[in-house]
Write an enzyme that holds these catalytic residues in place. Structure first.
Site, short mmCIF file in Angstrom:
data_model
loop_
_atom_site.label_atom_id
_atom_site.label_comp_id
_atom_site.label_asym_id
_atom_site.label_seq_id
_atom_site.Cartn_x
_atom_site.Cartn_y
_atom_site.Cartn_z
N ARG A 139 -13.57 16.96 2.46
CA ARG A 139 -13.65 15.50 2.70
C ARG A 139 -12.75 14.83 1.68
NH1 ARG A 139 -18.67 11.45 3.87
NH2 ARG A 139 -18.42 12.54 5.84
N HIS A 190 -12.45 11.79 11.77
CA HIS A 190 -13.76 12.34 11.40
C HIS A 190 -14.23 13.19 12.59
CE1 HIS A 190 -17.41 13.00 9.40
NE2 HIS A 190 -17.95 11.81 9.38
N GLN A 207 -17.95 14.35 13.26
CA GLN A 207 -18.83 13.26 13.67
C GLN A 207 -18.64 12.96 15.16
OE1 GLN A 207 -21.17 11.25 11.72
NE2 GLN A 207 -21.74 10.90 13.84
N ASP A 237 -19.43 1.33 13.41
CA ASP A 237 -19.28 2.05 12.14
C ASP A 237 -19.19 0.96 11.05
OD1 ASP A 237 -18.63 3.87 10.11
OD2 ASP A 237 -16.53 4.06 10.73
N CYS A 259 -22.70 6.13 13.36
CA CYS A 259 -22.52 7.39 12.61
C CYS A 259 -23.29 7.40 11.30
CB CYS A 259 -21.03 7.63 12.37
SG CYS A 259 -20.22 6.32 11.44
N ARG A 301 -25.63 16.55 13.80
CA ARG A 301 -24.52 17.04 12.95
C ARG A 301 -24.75 18.51 12.60
NH1 ARG A 301 -21.65 13.36 9.96
NH2 ARG A 301 -20.29 15.13 9.57
N1 CP Z 1 -21.68 10.01 9.10
C1 CP Z 1 -21.34 10.67 7.98
O1 CP Z 1 -20.34 11.38 7.92
O2 CP Z 1 -22.23 10.50 6.97
P1 CP Z 1 -21.99 10.92 5.45
O3 CP Z 1 -20.87 10.05 4.92
O4 CP Z 1 -23.31 10.65 4.78
O5 CP Z 1 -21.62 12.37 5.39
N1 NVA Z 2 -15.42 5.00 8.53
C1 NVA Z 2 -16.40 5.46 7.58
C2 NVA Z 2 -17.18 6.62 8.13
C3 NVA Z 2 -18.34 7.04 7.29
C4 NVA Z 2 -19.06 8.22 7.81
C5 NVA Z 2 -15.73 5.82 6.28
O1 NVA Z 2 -14.65 6.43 6.30
O2 NVA Z 2 -16.27 5.48 5.21
#
Ligand code: CP
Ligand code: NVA
Length: 301
Positions: free
Chosen positions: A107, A134, A137, A218, A258, A286
């Site tokens: 990540r 993502h 997700q 989101d 999400c 997930r």
């Molecule tokens: N939706 C999602 O990816 O959640 P986190 O940021 O908590 O991993």
């Molecule tokens: N768009 C958001 C998604 C979080 C799961 C971010 O990147 O923070």
């Protein structure tokens, strides 16, 4: 220990639709069979690194638990705690970890860093969120929609809010892959920059939501955009997902998010709590979908 040509799960852009369908089908089995004795353990005796430069609850926990349930061991590495956070290049980190662990889940900010890690480590690599996608997700969101409402093909999906973020982009690639109509409602400057014949871009949230089968939103302030919070909250104020918007959607429209959710910002407290069963099922999914991704990555073609 390295496979000569490992599989990766890096982005939905260009991802093989048949592989995506296979992952979704097997995710149903992982969900239904969870906890039963005698299940196969495709990650037996493997160590998988999670390298995270951004916060996470769902992604981290679902991968750590999923790796264990498949027989493996997760190794969580906060980027801030390893030399990557002090400037060691990702391609060097990749070449070290590729000699020690069996797979990696990353990540971070730039998608290119995950691509470079995959190329240099030569171990299966998963994108666990970057600035531009993502994929774990969105694959889960397709799974959740189909679990609750049947095939997504031909359906109308409304994405309300920050269409320019990673979620909007992955949704746009998914619309092409799974053949559904995706209507983005976003303010000026926050349009999704992916265009294909399945994507529609409008300003009016009601136009996007009208007769929709799925309403989705989101956060307004994605990770890394915190400096823009005030301007974003102003721009996105007319783009809250609430009961008023729901009135124009199909009567049995699904509402998904999400998470994490910011109540009375991108979604009203009342709608989030009314639809909490679906939204937290989505979060649970997930685990099942990512176990299926891990299984697919470690299964030879
Ligand atoms: N939706 C999602 O990816 O959640 P986190 O940021 O908590 O991993
Ligand atoms: N768009 C958001 C998604 C979080 C799961 C971010 O990147 O923070």
């Amino acid at each position: 220990m390295n496979q000569p040509t490992p599989k990766h799960f890096l982005k939905l852009e260009g991802f093989d639709p048949e592989a995506a369908r296979l992952i979704l089908r097997k995710a149903t089995r992982f969900k239904n069979e969870r906890g039963l004795p005698g299940l196969s353990q495709p990650l037996l005796d493997q160590t998988w690194a999670l390298i995270f430069s951004k916060s996470s609850t769902r992604t981290r926990v679902s991968f750590e638990v999923g790796i264990r349930e498949l027989g493996g061991r997760p190794l969580f590495l906060s980027a801030a705690d390893i030399q990557l956070g002090r400037g060691e290049p990702i391609i060097d980190t990749a070449r070290v970890l590729g000699r020690m662990v069996h797979g990696a889940i990353i990540r971070t900010f730039a998608g290119k860093d995950v691509d470079d890690f995959a190329a240099y480590s030569r171990i299966p690599t998963i994108n666990a969120l970057t600035d531009d996608e993502h994929p774990c997700q969105i694959l889960t969101d397709i799974f959740t929609f189909e679990e609750k409402r049947g095939p997504i093909e031909g359906r109308k999906v409304a994405f309300i809010g920050d269409a320019a973020c990673n979620m909007g982009r992955s949704f746009a690639f998914a619309a092409h892959m799974f053949n559904f109509d995706l209507w983005f409602a976003a303010p000026a400057g926050f349009e999704c920059n992916v265009t294909n014949s399945h994507c529609h871009h409008v300003r009016d949230p009601k136009e996007a939501a009208r007769n929709a089968d799925l309403l989705y939103t989101d956060v307004w302030v994605s990770m890394g955009k915190e400096d823009e919070a005030a301007a974003r909250e102003k721009a996105f104020a007319p783009y809250r997902l609430d009961h008023d918007l729901l009135t124009v959607a199909k009567p049995n429209a699904l509402v998904l998010h999400c998470l994490p959710a910011y109540r009375d910002k991108e979604i009203s407290t009342a709608l989030l709590e009314e639809r909490a069963q679906d939204i937290f099922d989505q979060a649970e999914n997930r685990l099942h979908v990512q176990k299926s991704i891990l299984n697919w990555l470690t299964t030879p073609n």
